[in-house]
Design a protein around this motif. Structure first.
Motif, PDB file in Angstrom:
ATOM      1  N   ARG A  87      61.660  43.890  77.008  1.00 23.89           N
ATOM      2  CA  ARG A  87      62.410  44.585  78.060  1.00 23.89           C
ATOM      3  C   ARG A  87      61.597  44.605  79.357  1.00 23.89           C
ATOM      4  N   LEU A 142      60.313  60.262  77.397  1.00 18.96           N
ATOM      5  CA  LEU A 142      59.068  60.228  78.186  1.00 18.96           C
ATOM      6  C   LEU A 142      58.427  58.857  78.062  1.00 18.96           C
ATOM      7  N   LEU A 145      59.905  55.182  82.215  1.00 20.44           N
ATOM      8  CA  LEU A 145      60.562  55.827  83.358  1.00 20.44           C
ATOM      9  C   LEU A 145      60.452  57.352  83.282  1.00 20.44           C
ATOM     10  N   SER A 166      57.886  61.126  69.744  1.00 19.37           N
ATOM     11  CA  SER A 166      56.514  61.496  69.352  1.00 19.37           C
ATOM     12  C   SER A 166      55.924  62.415  70.421  1.00 19.37           C
ATOM     13  N   LYS A 168      53.580  64.043  73.316  1.00 18.50           N
ATOM     14  CA  LYS A 168      52.858  63.413  74.435  1.00 18.50           C
ATOM     15  C   LYS A 168      51.878  64.412  75.038  1.00 18.50           C
ATOM     16  N   TYR A 310      64.824  50.476  70.704  1.00 18.06           N
ATOM     17  CA  TYR A 310      64.253  50.509  72.067  1.00 18.06           C
ATOM     18  C   TYR A 310      62.813  50.041  72.043  1.00 18.06           C
TER      19      TYR A 310
HETATM   20  P1  NAP Z   1      61.312  53.635  77.057  1.00 22.68           P
HETATM   21  O1  NAP Z   1      60.037  53.301  77.726  1.00 22.68           O
HETATM   22  O2  NAP Z   1      61.742  52.865  75.868  1.00 22.68           O
HETATM   23  O3  NAP Z   1      61.230  55.205  76.679  1.00 22.68           O
HETATM   24  C1  NAP Z   1      62.139  55.812  75.834  1.00 22.68           C
HETATM   25  C2  NAP Z   1      61.715  57.266  75.574  1.00 22.68           C
HETATM   26  O4  NAP Z   1      62.755  57.911  74.816  1.00 22.68           O
HETATM   27  C3  NAP Z   1      60.433  57.377  74.745  1.00 22.68           C
HETATM   28  O5  NAP Z   1      59.662  58.458  75.206  1.00 22.68           O
HETATM   29  C4  NAP Z   1      60.964  57.696  73.332  1.00 22.68           C
HETATM   30  O6  NAP Z   1      60.089  58.457  72.529  1.00 22.68           O
HETATM   31  C5  NAP Z   1      62.188  58.520  73.657  1.00 22.68           C
HETATM   32  N1  NAP Z   1      63.147  58.489  72.557  1.00 22.68           N
HETATM   33  C6  NAP Z   1      63.809  57.419  72.034  1.00 22.68           C
HETATM   34  N2  NAP Z   1      64.609  57.788  71.036  1.00 22.68           N
HETATM   35  C7  NAP Z   1      64.437  59.122  70.889  1.00 22.68           C
HETATM   36  C8  NAP Z   1      64.981  60.100  70.011  1.00 22.68           C
HETATM   37  N3  NAP Z   1      65.865  59.770  69.059  1.00 22.68           N
HETATM   38  N4  NAP Z   1      64.581  61.375  70.148  1.00 22.68           N
HETATM   39  C9  NAP Z   1      63.682  61.723  71.098  1.00 22.68           C
HETATM   40  N5  NAP Z   1      63.132  60.848  71.970  1.00 22.68           N
HETATM   41  C10 NAP Z   1      63.512  59.567  71.865  1.00 22.68           C
HETATM   42  O7  NAP Z   1      62.512  53.558  78.110  1.00 22.68           O
HETATM   43  P2  NAP Z   1      62.461  53.590  79.699  1.00 22.68           P
HETATM   44  O8  NAP Z   1      61.937  52.337  80.250  1.00 22.68           O
HETATM   45  O9  NAP Z   1      61.792  54.849  80.120  1.00 22.68           O
HETATM   46  O10 NAP Z   1      64.027  53.631  80.041  1.00 22.68           O
HETATM   47  C11 NAP Z   1      64.880  54.631  79.518  1.00 22.68           C
HETATM   48  C12 NAP Z   1      66.325  54.249  79.732  1.00 22.68           C
HETATM   49  O11 NAP Z   1      66.690  54.366  81.100  1.00 22.68           O
HETATM   50  C13 NAP Z   1      66.675  52.799  79.398  1.00 22.68           C
HETATM   51  O12 NAP Z   1      66.839  52.609  78.009  1.00 22.68           O
HETATM   52  C14 NAP Z   1      67.953  52.593  80.174  1.00 22.68           C
HETATM   53  O13 NAP Z   1      69.067  52.912  79.371  1.00 22.68           O
HETATM   54  C15 NAP Z   1      67.868  53.599  81.307  1.00 22.68           C
HETATM   55  N6  NAP Z   1      67.772  52.940  82.627  1.00 22.68           N
HETATM   56  C16 NAP Z   1      68.736  53.229  83.564  1.00 22.68           C
HETATM   57  C17 NAP Z   1      68.644  52.656  84.816  1.00 22.68           C
HETATM   58  C18 NAP Z   1      69.652  52.976  85.878  1.00 22.68           C
HETATM   59  O14 NAP Z   1      69.647  52.333  86.931  1.00 22.68           O
HETATM   60  N7  NAP Z   1      70.497  53.961  85.689  1.00 22.68           N
HETATM   61  C19 NAP Z   1      67.597  51.780  85.118  1.00 22.68           C
HETATM   62  C20 NAP Z   1      66.645  51.521  84.145  1.00 22.68           C
HETATM   63  C21 NAP Z   1      66.743  52.112  82.900  1.00 22.68           C
HETATM   64  P3  NAP Z   1      58.661  57.876  72.053  1.00 22.68           P
HETATM   65  O15 NAP Z   1      57.836  57.754  73.317  1.00 22.68           O
HETATM   66  O16 NAP Z   1      58.115  58.905  71.169  1.00 22.68           O
HETATM   67  O17 NAP Z   1      58.945  56.545  71.419  1.00 22.68           O
END
Ligand code: NAP
Ligand code: GLV
Length: 310
Positions: A87, A142, A145, A166, A168, A310
């Motif tokens: 990603r 967390l 982003l 998990s 943090k 993810y």
């Molecule tokens: P990321 O790095 O994969 O982070 C995901 C976070 O969510 C991690 O902290 C993870 O926990 C937590 N998580 C996942 N499943 C969970 C659950 N069941 N319960 C509790 N926590 C959970 O993702 P990112 O890069 O920050 O991006 C997040 C999302 O933003 C993307 O997937 C996308 O859908 C969205 N996005 C939107 C835009 C827009 O323009 N609107 C742009 C970019 C992205 P752990 O750290 O413990 O694994």
């Protein structure tokens, strides 16, 4: 080396040229082309919402680069279990997300939306300044982003809570994790920011049950995916007065259908899925760097755990 580009609704030419330029000195040369059905097998792919046919035909890929942070649409396809999915890993998105969430939070907190309306009516009157401690901000997710957003909001001296799978340790952020930490996180949150990935576990996570547990007068900022939110439940809770309003960048159906209540709702601010855009030059540089690393046999960041989603 062959690279196939298969991105829905994205002008291919600048990407093809940019990727070719960034990898021009790679051993054996590089050929970057827009994918068409029946194209010869490529070594790497750069994709956004590709068709199943692309995955079925391109069976020799060493990695597929998703030009967004969220891989939910890609993981809806039948992928070979061994396919390495990568990603976008920030590449200029985190600062955009921090800007967007900060403006939505501060606009609500300072009553700037109300002032806008009053100024248009020639009404020169003040709103009593709110207290920051009454507006704890809870960030769900967390990761790349969410952590940046949580740190940025903490700089504005709001109390900040974060919820992730998990635990943090982030300076200025009270960490909650897993199902056991969710209730306490919600009960302490006044401004809820969603930055979770869309997975079977997180689909519909903002619903009547969870949103009702937020502090009274809560505000919702959804910048992750529309399917995280049960839209009717948000509307009902705003009508009932438990939720003060929302800023929404993502929707169950995009573009938002004509006549949808969000278009005209006085307490809901909407934008067209633009809070953190993929930046072409930064993304090309990141993908090219990762292809070079993979060719050397090095590990890269941003590899998706497809079972976890993810
Ligand atoms: P990321 O790095 O994969 O982070 C995901 C976070 O969510 C991690 O902290 C993870 O926990 C937590 N998580 C996942 N499943 C969970 C659950 N069941 N319960 C509790 N926590 C959970 O993702 P990112 O890069 O920050 O991006 C997040 C999302 O933003 C993307 O997937 C996308 O859908 C969205 N996005 C939107 C835009 C827009 O323009 N609107 C742009 C970019 C992205 P752990 O750290 O413990 O694994
Ligand atoms: C945009 O929504 C992304 O996932 O990068």
């Amino acid at each position: 080396m062959k690279i196939a580009f298969c991105c829905a609704n994205i002008k291919a030419e600048p990407w093809l040229q940019g990727l070719a330029a960034a990898l021009q000195d790679i051993d054996g040369g590089v050929e970057v082309s827009a994918w068409e059905p029946g194209a010869p097998p490529a070594d790497y792919a750069v994709v956004w919402v590709p068709p199943q046919q692309f995955i079925d035909e391109q069976s020799a890929l060493k990695a597929v680069f998703n030009i967004g942070a969220g891989v939910d649409r890609l993981l809806e396809l039948r992928l070979p279990p061994s396919l390495r999915v990568v990603r976008m890993d920030d590449a200029g998105m985190a600062v955009q997300m921090a800007e967007y969430v900060s403006q939505a939070l501060i606009r609500h907190f300072r009553g700037l939306d109300l002032y806008e309306a009053r100024m248009r009516e020639g009404d020169w009157s003040y709103i009593h300044p709110p207290r920051r401690e009454d507006f704890p901000v809870g960030v769900m997710g967390l990761g790349v982003l969410g952590e940046r957003v949580a740190r940025t909001v903490a700089q504005f001296e709001f109390p900040v809570l974060g919820w992730s799978r998990s635990p943090k340790a982030i300076e200025g952020v009270r960490s909650f994790s897993g199902a056991s930490g969710f209730d306490e996180f919600l009960a302490a949150t006044r401004v809820l920011v969603n930055l979770l990935p869309l997975t079977p576990e997180t689909q519909g996570i903002m619903n009547r049950g969870t949103l009702s547990r937020l502090r009274a007068g809560a505000y919702v900022i959804n910048v992750a995916r529309g399917a995280h939110l049960v839209e009717e439940d948000l509307l009902a809770l705003i009508d009932e007065g438990h939720i003060a309003g929302a800023t929404l960048d993502v929707f169950r159906t995009e573009p938002l259908p004509a006549g949808h209540p969000f278009w005209q709702h006085p307490k809901i601010t909407i934008t067209p899925h633009t809070s953190a855009r993929t930046l072409r030059d930064e993304s090309i540089a990141q993908i090219a760097g990762k292809i070079r690393a993979l060719e050397r046999g090095d590990a890269v960041t941003g590899v998706v755990d497809t079972a976890r989603g993810y």
